[in-house]
Every structure is written in structure tokens, then in C-alpha cells.
Design a protein around this motif. Structure first.
Motif, PDB file in Angstrom:
ATOM      1  N   MET A  30      51.107 -19.994  20.071  1.00 29.67           N
ATOM      2  CA  MET A  30      51.277 -19.014  19.388  1.00 29.67           C
ATOM      3  C   MET A  30      52.213 -19.446  17.830  1.00 29.67           C
ATOM      4  SD  MET A  30      54.212 -15.803  19.949  1.00 29.67           S
ATOM      5  CE  MET A  30      55.420 -17.131  20.328  1.00 29.67           C
ATOM      6  N   THR A  31      51.462 -19.286  16.760  1.00 29.22           N
ATOM      7  CA  THR A  31      51.623 -19.543  15.720  1.00 29.22           C
ATOM      8  C   THR A  31      51.633 -18.513  14.683  1.00 29.22           C
ATOM      9  OG1 THR A  31      51.157 -21.986  15.800  1.00 29.22           O
ATOM     10  CG2 THR A  31      51.624 -20.990  13.588  1.00 29.22           C
ATOM     11  N   VAL A  32      52.946 -18.079  14.251  1.00 28.06           N
ATOM     12  CA  VAL A  32      53.085 -16.905  13.242  1.00 28.06           C
ATOM     13  C   VAL A  32      53.437 -17.594  11.829  1.00 28.06           C
ATOM     14  CG1 VAL A  32      54.404 -14.837  12.664  1.00 28.06           C
ATOM     15  CG2 VAL A  32      53.973 -15.422  15.000  1.00 28.06           C
ATOM     16  N   ARG A  33      52.838 -16.912  10.783  1.00 25.88           N
ATOM     17  CA  ARG A  33      52.795 -17.563   9.541  1.00 25.88           C
ATOM     18  C   ARG A  33      53.231 -16.390   8.592  1.00 25.88           C
ATOM     19  NH1 ARG A  33      48.406 -19.389   7.011  1.00 25.88           N
ATOM     20  NH2 ARG A  33      49.489 -20.947   5.932  1.00 25.88           N
ATOM     21  N   LEU A  34      54.267 -16.368   8.174  1.00 24.72           N
ATOM     22  CA  LEU A  34      55.039 -15.246   7.270  1.00 24.72           C
ATOM     23  C   LEU A  34      55.156 -15.768   5.719  1.00 24.72           C
ATOM     24  CD1 LEU A  34      58.284 -15.342   7.115  1.00 24.72           C
ATOM     25  CD2 LEU A  34      57.931 -14.986   9.591  1.00 24.72           C
ATOM     26  N   LEU A  35      55.452 -14.829   4.989  1.00 24.01           N
ATOM     27  CA  LEU A  35      55.888 -15.011   3.661  1.00 24.01           C
ATOM     28  C   LEU A  35      57.302 -14.283   3.369  1.00 24.01           C
ATOM     29  CD1 LEU A  35      54.914 -16.311   0.778  1.00 24.01           C
ATOM     30  CD2 LEU A  35      54.397 -13.948   0.080  1.00 24.01           C
ATOM     31  N   HIS A  36      58.294 -15.157   3.327  1.00 20.04           N
ATOM     32  CA  HIS A  36      59.629 -14.512   2.983  1.00 20.04           C
ATOM     33  C   HIS A  36      59.936 -14.290   1.680  1.00 20.04           C
ATOM     34  CE1 HIS A  36      64.344 -15.578   3.065  1.00 20.04           C
ATOM     35  NE2 HIS A  36      63.936 -14.308   3.023  1.00 20.04           N
ATOM     36  N   THR A  37      60.238 -13.184   1.091  1.00 22.28           N
ATOM     37  CA  THR A  37      60.717 -13.043  -0.184  1.00 22.28           C
ATOM     38  C   THR A  37      61.915 -11.915  -0.350  1.00 22.28           C
ATOM     39  OG1 THR A  37      59.823 -12.072  -2.427  1.00 22.28           O
ATOM     40  CG2 THR A  37      58.753 -10.995  -0.280  1.00 22.28           C
ATOM     41  N   ALA A  38      62.323 -11.783  -1.317  1.00 22.42           N
ATOM     42  CA  ALA A  38      63.727 -10.745  -1.532  1.00 22.42           C
ATOM     43  C   ALA A  38      63.769 -10.499  -3.121  1.00 22.42           C
ATOM     44  CB  ALA A  38      64.656 -11.352  -0.817  1.00 22.42           C
ATOM     45  N   ASP A  39      64.563  -9.353  -3.228  1.00 19.27           N
ATOM     46  CA  ASP A  39      65.356  -9.347  -4.841  1.00 19.27           C
ATOM     47  C   ASP A  39      64.002  -9.225  -5.666  1.00 19.27           C
ATOM     48  OD1 ASP A  39      68.170  -9.774  -4.189  1.00 19.27           O
ATOM     49  OD2 ASP A  39      67.072 -11.289  -3.249  1.00 19.27           O
ATOM     50  N   TRP A  40      63.186  -8.049  -5.254  1.00 16.44           N
ATOM     51  CA  TRP A  40      62.218  -7.912  -6.510  1.00 16.44           C
ATOM     52  C   TRP A  40      62.810  -6.957  -7.597  1.00 16.44           C
ATOM     53  CZ3 TRP A  40      57.752  -5.647  -2.701  1.00 16.44           C
ATOM     54  CH2 TRP A  40      57.341  -6.502  -1.983  1.00 16.44           C
ATOM     55  N   GLN A  41      63.611  -6.121  -7.121  1.00 16.45           N
ATOM     56  CA  GLN A  41      64.285  -5.291  -8.151  1.00 16.45           C
ATOM     57  C   GLN A  41      63.616  -4.690  -9.160  1.00 16.45           C
ATOM     58  OE1 GLN A  41      68.084  -8.371  -8.724  1.00 16.45           O
ATOM     59  NE2 GLN A  41      68.898  -6.172  -8.913  1.00 16.45           N
ATOM     60  N   ILE A  42      62.443  -3.806  -8.667  1.00 21.39           N
ATOM     61  CA  ILE A  42      61.647  -3.136  -9.270  1.00 21.39           C
ATOM     62  C   ILE A  42      62.423  -2.005 -10.175  1.00 21.39           C
ATOM     63  CG2 ILE A  42      59.658  -1.805  -9.228  1.00 21.39           C
ATOM     64  CD1 ILE A  42      59.104  -4.603  -8.736  1.00 21.39           C
ATOM     65  N   GLY A  43      62.144  -1.789 -11.163  1.00 19.22           N
ATOM     66  CA  GLY A  43      62.687  -0.914 -12.058  1.00 19.22           C
ATOM     67  C   GLY A  43      63.874  -1.330 -12.938  1.00 19.22           C
ATOM     68  N   LYS A  44      64.269  -2.657 -12.977  1.00 18.44           N
ATOM     69  CA  LYS A  44      65.171  -3.336 -13.676  1.00 18.44           C
ATOM     70  C   LYS A  44      64.760  -3.236 -15.219  1.00 18.44           C
ATOM     71  CE  LYS A  44      67.485  -7.889 -14.153  1.00 18.44           C
ATOM     72  NZ  LYS A  44      68.750  -7.438 -13.378  1.00 18.44           N
ATOM     73  N   LEU A  45      66.037  -2.697 -16.046  1.00 17.66           N
ATOM     74  CA  LEU A  45      65.845  -2.286 -17.163  1.00 17.66           C
ATOM     75  C   LEU A  45      65.919  -3.357 -18.303  1.00 17.66           C
ATOM     76  CD1 LEU A  45      67.839   1.044 -17.218  1.00 17.66           C
ATOM     77  CD2 LEU A  45      65.255   0.652 -16.972  1.00 17.66           C
ATOM     78  N   PHE A  46      66.651  -4.676 -18.121  1.00 23.60           N
ATOM     79  CA  PHE A  46      66.803  -5.670 -19.312  1.00 23.60           C
ATOM     80  C   PHE A  46      67.372  -5.234 -20.491  1.00 23.60           C
ATOM     81  CE2 PHE A  46      63.476  -7.031 -16.276  1.00 23.60           C
ATOM     82  CZ  PHE A  46      63.814  -8.195 -15.616  1.00 23.60           C
TER      83      PHE A  46
END
Length: 400
Positions: free
Chosen positions: A1-17
Motif C-alpha cells: 500500500m503506497t499513498v502519494r499525496l501533495l501537502h500544501t497550505a496558506d493559499w490566502q486567496i483574496g489577499k489584497l497586497f
């Protein structure tokens, strides 16, 4: 059993800059949607089983409905399972961006939202997700503590999903909200702990990682603009983690100190080296004459048309006009007399005040001369304004 995943975070969609000009800020905000599209494409290309998003999908609770729809549409490139966790920017309040997204029917079936601290069992993958969703922006309780006693079916991989600061990483004097105990992965028999909140990729221990934001948004050298490809072969086996570059824009901070004429040449070379996809913060200090100042302004103006965004700060740079600079200003009449008086007073007891006044006046006259030379109405308006400023400053220095 092998599970391959993508770990991501902190997209902060809507950030105004807000520190950038509106057109530049809009492009930076758009880049965050593009980063999510790249994540989806990457997950599809790598034939991954799962994407974990460890908090701060959105930058604020009050983002527009259109922004919510655009975010979930950006996931279209990957047909597999997405698992999302509320962070401190998009906490699972009783009324939140998540409840609004549900009312808008914006959330695809392939997205699992972890809004409560309870196991999410993905039986088809043999994976049990243990989430620690934030239900308020800041808490000083460790919301991952329940992982330790959580029961999951035998043989399933145990993956923790949390958003906050692992204790012992920050300086001792700093009180960090949303704490996570050091060693939590081992204490809770986790096979992997996917963390969010830090905007740069960082390994905490053999089983615990911060992925960082997929598109850089700060002037820090912290390995941002990445996601993590994680492979888990069997329960209690150590994960294999590989950072993948996902960001388009490089955020670059430059501090240039000018003291001698050769420093100008080096500064101009550095500025000429700024590239198209860079977001640059440039600070200048030290001193330069009028000619050097003009060359710097011209180079920065050219760079602003080349790079993605450029913030320049001249506040610590002193303008030191030479005698030739002053002569070239061709100030006559009253202003000429003021300049002569200030030049003579630079050697006296009020020399520092006289020098500052002279520097300011020289800069105003130099700018006026360049504006007038353009022959435009804007130049004429600027000339009138500069005359007024110069006369006001001259009156002020009369007390010297």
C-alpha cells in the motif's frame, strides 16, 4: 500500500497586497489563483491520490462570492480528493467563509472540509485524516492534543492535519497563538503530520513538515513558493518528502548603501539585473550627488517597467550636491542669493542645518529644471509648485 499525496497550505486567496499600486496588487492576487491551478495540474501529472491543504485557504472571512467560486473552480485540474482545513485566517466560525461557500453550492463533491475535530476516513485510500480545525482566529490551547487518543481502524495510515506554531521553534520570549506540541507525530502515532501557518517549507521532525505557501507573498528567504510531495508506504514507515517548486514570482529584498562614486555603478548593475517575475523591495542609504541621484531614478523607472513589482525607498539616502551640481541649476535672482548664502553658511556653526536646506533646495530646483525642459503643462504646473516650496524653505532658513 503506497499513498502519494501533495501537502500544501496558506493559499490566502483574496489577499489584497495593499503596499503595492492597485494594478500590481491585482496581478499578485491573481497569481494566487494561478498557483492553485498549478497545484491541481501537478497533482494530476504525478497521478497523486490526495491533496491536503493545511489551513488558510482564504485570506479573510469576507472575501467576495466571486472569489469563493473562482477558488473552487481552480481545483478542476485534479479529479482526486482534496482535503481542506480551516486556519486562523478562515477559521470555522459559526458563520464563516465555509458556511457561505456551502450556501453558494460552490464546494465540489471531491472536496472534504474538516470543520470538526473528528477522523475523516478515506477507506478507498486506506487513510485516516485527523484534523485540528481552528474555530476562532487565535487560541492558546493545543487543538492537536486529541490526536493522541483518537482511534482509527487497524492498518490505516494516520495523517494529522493542523495549522499553528510548533512549540520550541520560535524564540522563547515569543508567545505564539495556536500552539502545537513538539513531538506530536510520535505521541499520536502519526505516519505524517501536515502543517500550515509558516509561509516557508520547513521540516520539523522525521514525520512533520510545514509546506509553506505555494506562491511567495513576503520578502523573506524562507523556502516559500513550494509544495511537498509525500509518499507513505505502510503504517509507521517513515515518509518520503520531496519539495516541488510551484511559485512563479520571486520576492527579493535589496539594501544598497552608497558612499563613493563607484557604489553608484554597482547599484545600477544590481538594479539592471532585476528580472521579469521578481517582486523587489529596494532600499537605498548613504549619499549621492545630483547626477547619481538622477541615474538611480532613471534606472529604477526602467526596472519598474520590467519587473512584476518594485517598491523603492529613498528615505535613508542623502542628496549631497557638488559645487558643479549647484552651478548647473542656474538659479538666479532671489533663489540664487539664497543658494549662495546657504553655501557660505555650511562652514559655520549652523552648517548642518544650512546643508540640509541647501540639499532640499537643490533637489527641488533640479526637478523643476527637468520638468520645465519637457515643455509640458505638467512641467509648468510643477515649476509653479516648486517655486512656492523653494521660497517657503528660503524664508525658513532666514533665521540661520
Amino acid at each position: 500500500m503506497t499513498v502519494r499525496l501533495l501537502h500544501t497550505a496558506d493559499w490566502q486567496i483574496g489577499k489584497l497586497f495593499g503596499q503595492f499600486e492597485p494594478d500590481q496588487a491585482a496581478l499578485l492576487a491573481e497569481a494566487r489563483f494561478k498557483a492553485v491551478e498549478r497545484l491541481a495540474a501537478l497533482a494530476s501529472e504525478e497521478a497523486l491520490d490526495l491533496v491536503l491543504v493545511a489551513g488558510d485557504v482564504f485570506d479573510a472571512q469576507g472575501v467576495a462570492d466571486r472569489t469563493i467560486h473562482r477558488l473552487f473552480n481552480a481545483l478542476a485540474g485534479f479529479s482526486g480528493r482534496w482535503v481542506m482545513l480551516p486556519g486562523n485566517h478562515d477559521a470555522a466560525l459559526s458563520e464563516s467563509v465555509w458556511t457561505r461557500a456551502a450556501r453558494l453550492h460552490a464546494i465540489p463533491d471531491k472536496v472534504s472540509l474538516c470543520l470538526a475535530p473528528e477522523p475523516l476516513l478515506l477507506e478507498e485510500l486506506g487513510v485516516a485524516i485527523l484534523p485540528a480545525p481552528l474555530t476562532q482566529r487565535n487560541t492558546f490551547d493545543d487543538l492537536s492534543e486529541w490526536f493522541v487518543s483518537a482511534e482509527t481502524p487497524p492498518g490505516m495510515l494516520r495523517i494529522g492535519l493542523a495549522h499553528g506554531s510548533v512549540r520550541g521553534i520560535l524564540a522563547e520570549a515569543i508567545d505564539s497563538a495556536n500552539p502545537i506540541a513538539a513531538g506530536r507525530a510520535e505521541q499520536a502515532a502519526l505516519d505524517y503530520l501536515a502543517l500550515g501557518d509558516w509561509h516557508g517549507s520547513r521540516q520539523v521532525d522525521a514525520r512533520s513538515w510545514y509546506s509553506g505557501t505555494p506562491e511567495s507573498d513576503r520578502f523573506r528567504a524562507n523556502q516559500s513558493g513550494q509544495a511537498l510531495l509525500v509518499e507513505l508506504t505502510e503504517p509507521r514507515a517513515l515518509p518520503t518528502v520531496r519539495p516541488l517548486r510551484t511559485g512563479r514570482h520571486r520576492w527579493r529584498s535589496e539594501a544598497l548603501t552608497l558612499q563613493v562614486p563607484s557604489d553608484i555603478e554597482q547599484a545600477l548593475q544590481r538594479i539592471a539585473g532585476f528580472s521579469t517575475d521578481e517582486v523587489v523591495q529596494l532600499s537605498l542609504s548613504g549619499q549621492t550627488d545630483l547626477a547619481g541621484h538622477r541615474r538611480l531614478r532613471k534606472a529604477i523607472g526602467q526596472a519598474e517597467g520590467r519587473v512584476h513589482s518594485l517598491l523603492s525607498d529613498f528615505s535613508a539616502l542623502r542628496l549631497e550636491p557638488t559645487a558643479d551640481d549647484i552651478d548647473a541649476l542656474q538659479a538666479d535672482g532671489y533663489l540664487g542669493e539664497v543658494i549662495d548664502e546657504l553655501r557660505s553658511q555650511q562652514q559655520g556653526g549652523q552648517g548642518e542645518v544650512a546643508r540640509e536646506a541647501l540639499t532640499l533646495l537643490a533637489g527641488i530646483l533640479d526637478e523643476r529644471r527637468r520638468d520645465t525642459g519637457s515643455g509640458s503643462k505638467a512641467g509648468s504646473d510643477a515649476e509653479s509648485c516648486m517655486e512656492s516650496k523653494a521660497a517657503s524653505k528660503a524664508n525658513t532658513t532666514g533665521a540661520l
